[in-house]
Design a protein around this motif. Structure first.
Motif, short mmCIF file in Angstrom:
data_model
loop_
_atom_site.label_atom_id
_atom_site.label_comp_id
_atom_site.label_asym_id
_atom_site.label_seq_id
_atom_site.Cartn_x
_atom_site.Cartn_y
_atom_site.Cartn_z
N ARG A 93 -6.53 -4.13 -2.40
CA ARG A 93 -7.76 -4.23 -1.61
C ARG A 93 -8.54 -5.50 -1.99
N ARG B 128 -8.73 -13.12 0.64
CA ARG B 128 -8.13 -13.92 1.72
C ARG B 128 -9.07 -13.97 2.86
N SER C 239 0.83 -1.21 0.00
CA SER C 239 0.00 0.00 0.00
C SER C 239 0.86 1.25 0.00
N ARG D 249 -6.83 -8.62 -0.62
CA ARG D 249 -7.04 -8.75 0.84
C ARG D 249 -8.44 -9.23 1.15
N ASN D 250 -9.42 -8.83 0.34
CA ASN D 250 -10.81 -9.27 0.57
C ASN D 250 -10.99 -10.74 0.23
#
Length: 79
Positions: free
Chosen positions: A73, A79, A27, A76-77
């Motif tokens: 993003r 996972r 990020s 990450r969602n």
């Protein structure tokens, strides 16, 4: 432009590129990529290439970092 201005701009590009690569978090690296895009835009202005600078400003500073942040993003969602 003088050669000193070009050398200074190239040095700043090299330093900001190195800082972008050495940034650990994806990020933060995307944000650093946006800053690197601004520095490249300044380099292109110094080299008197306004059309390339405008393209770099739009794509390298805004679009690519935004796409990278959206991909991070999304990953990450999942996972």
């Amino acid at each position: 432009m003088t050669s000193a201005t070009i050398v200074a701009a190239l040095t700043i590009v090299a330093l900001s590129g190195t800082a972008t690569v050495l940034t650990g978090s994806p990020s933060r690296q995307a944000v650093a990529l946006g800053g690197f895009g601004i520095v490249l835009t300044v380099l292109f202005v110094v080299l008197q290439a306004p059309d390339v600078a405008l393209s770099q400003l739009a794509v390298g500073t805004a679009v690519v970092p935004l796409m990278v942040l959206l991909a991070i993003r999304k990953a990450r969602n999942i996972r």
